[in-house]
Design a protein around this motif. Structure first.
Motif, PDB file in Angstrom:
ATOM      1  N   TYR A  17      25.035  33.357  48.694  1.00 46.20           N
ATOM      2  CA  TYR A  17      25.467  32.389  47.671  1.00 46.20           C
ATOM      3  C   TYR A  17      26.056  33.118  46.461  1.00 46.20           C
ATOM      4  N   ASP A  18      25.427  34.234  46.047  1.00 46.29           N
ATOM      5  CA  ASP A  18      25.943  35.022  44.922  1.00 46.29           C
ATOM      6  C   ASP A  18      27.354  35.531  45.204  1.00 46.29           C
ATOM      7  N   TYR A  19      27.544  36.034  46.434  1.00 46.85           N
ATOM      8  CA  TYR A  19      28.864  36.545  46.807  1.00 46.85           C
ATOM      9  C   TYR A  19      29.913  35.423  46.826  1.00 46.85           C
ATOM     10  N   LEU A  20      29.508  34.259  47.315  1.00 46.31           N
ATOM     11  CA  LEU A  20      30.417  33.111  47.338  1.00 46.31           C
ATOM     12  C   LEU A  20      30.835  32.724  45.925  1.00 46.31           C
ATOM     13  N   MET A  25      35.067  32.660  41.771  1.00 48.14           N
ATOM     14  CA  MET A  25      35.569  32.966  40.430  1.00 48.14           C
ATOM     15  C   MET A  25      36.775  33.898  40.499  1.00 48.14           C
ATOM     16  N   ALA A  26      36.724  34.848  41.442  1.00 52.26           N
ATOM     17  CA  ALA A  26      37.802  35.837  41.549  1.00 52.26           C
ATOM     18  C   ALA A  26      39.103  35.218  42.046  1.00 52.26           C
ATOM     19  N   VAL A  27      39.006  34.306  43.019  1.00 53.69           N
ATOM     20  CA  VAL A  27      40.215  33.724  43.612  1.00 53.69           C
ATOM     21  C   VAL A  27      40.525  32.328  43.064  1.00 53.69           C
ATOM     22  N   LYS A  28      39.635  31.900  42.116  1.00 56.12           N
ATOM     23  CA  LYS A  28      39.822  30.583  41.468  1.00 56.12           C
ATOM     24  C   LYS A  28      39.808  29.425  42.484  1.00 56.12           C
ATOM     25  N   LEU A  34      34.662  27.106  49.444  1.00 55.16           N
ATOM     26  CA  LEU A  34      34.418  28.363  50.158  1.00 55.16           C
ATOM     27  C   LEU A  34      33.203  28.250  51.073  1.00 55.16           C
ATOM     28  N   GLU A  35      32.188  27.561  50.596  1.00 55.81           N
ATOM     29  CA  GLU A  35      30.979  27.387  51.401  1.00 55.81           C
ATOM     30  C   GLU A  35      31.278  26.589  52.670  1.00 55.81           C
TER      31      GLU A  35
END
Length: 211
Positions: A17-20, A25-28, A34-35
């Motif tokens: 979940y943290d990575y998601l 945030m990185a790819v907006k 994403l999930e």
């Protein structure tokens, strides 16, 4: 798509979940999107894996040799049986059967660790370990299987020998072909001798059982 396989490899849910979140945030892109993509990827991957396993099992069934599998089942379930050094891996036409035989011959018939062989071989080994076998006449069944495998191998050699002779006669080719022809002839002679010795041994076992 390149990141999803990496995320699937993360087993801890909170880390995943943290990575998601960080990826979103990185790819907006919203983390919920994403999930959802990750879940679809997991389902697709699982489906492909199951399909691949099913195809492997079906292919193995088509190529399976009952005689080879019966012999292997005897060796696995009766480790007291001594593997004759004259039994060649080449007697086994099925690749999986040959690999399991070589493993048993080199390391014994104890349960094969999954790390040592691929999943398809492990499944075959486990199935053979549970195969129903007769409770008596184990040695006789074993020798009978070896004899029949040896007969099949001998027939195969004789066919190759005949075909090579026809090829040499038709083409006039010699040298390497003629050498191969002679080598096959010697191997056929050796296999015939082995077969006769095995027949005598099997006959002796049958006589002892009748006494």
């Amino acid at each position: 798509n390149k990141v999803l396989p990496i995320l699937v490899g993360v087993k801890a849910a909170h880390r995943q979940y943290d990575y998601l979140t960080k990826l979103g945030m990185a790819v907006k892109i919203d983390e919920k999107v994403l999930e959802a993509s990750l879940r679809r990827y997991q389902i697709d991957s699982r489906s492909k894996s199951l399909k691949s396993s099913a195809i492997q099992r079906a292919t193995r069934t088509i190529r399976s040799n009952p005689l080879e599998e019966y012999l292997l089942a005897l060796l696995i379930q009766h480790p007291e049986l001594k593997i004759d050094n004259n039994i060649l891996p080449e007697y086994f036409q099925n690749t999986e059967s040959r690999e399991i035989f070589e493993y048993i011959k080199n390391k014994g018939a104890a349960d094969i660790p999954e790390a040592d062989i691929d999943m398809a071989l492990k499944e075959l080994y486990d199935r053979l370990a549970e195969k129903q076998l007769p409770a008596t006449d184990v040695e006789k069944c074993y020798l009978d299987c070896v004899m029949n495998l040896r007969k099949s191998y001998l027939l195969k050699l004789q066919k190759q020998h005949t075909e090579l002779l026809s090829y040499i006669a038709e083409t006039g080719e010699k040298n390497a072909d003629l050498q191969k022809f002679e080598e096959l002839g010697l191997e056929i002679k050796e296999e015939r001798l082995k077969l006769e010795k095995l027949k005598s041994k099997l006959h002796g076992v049958i006589l002892n059982e009748k006494r």
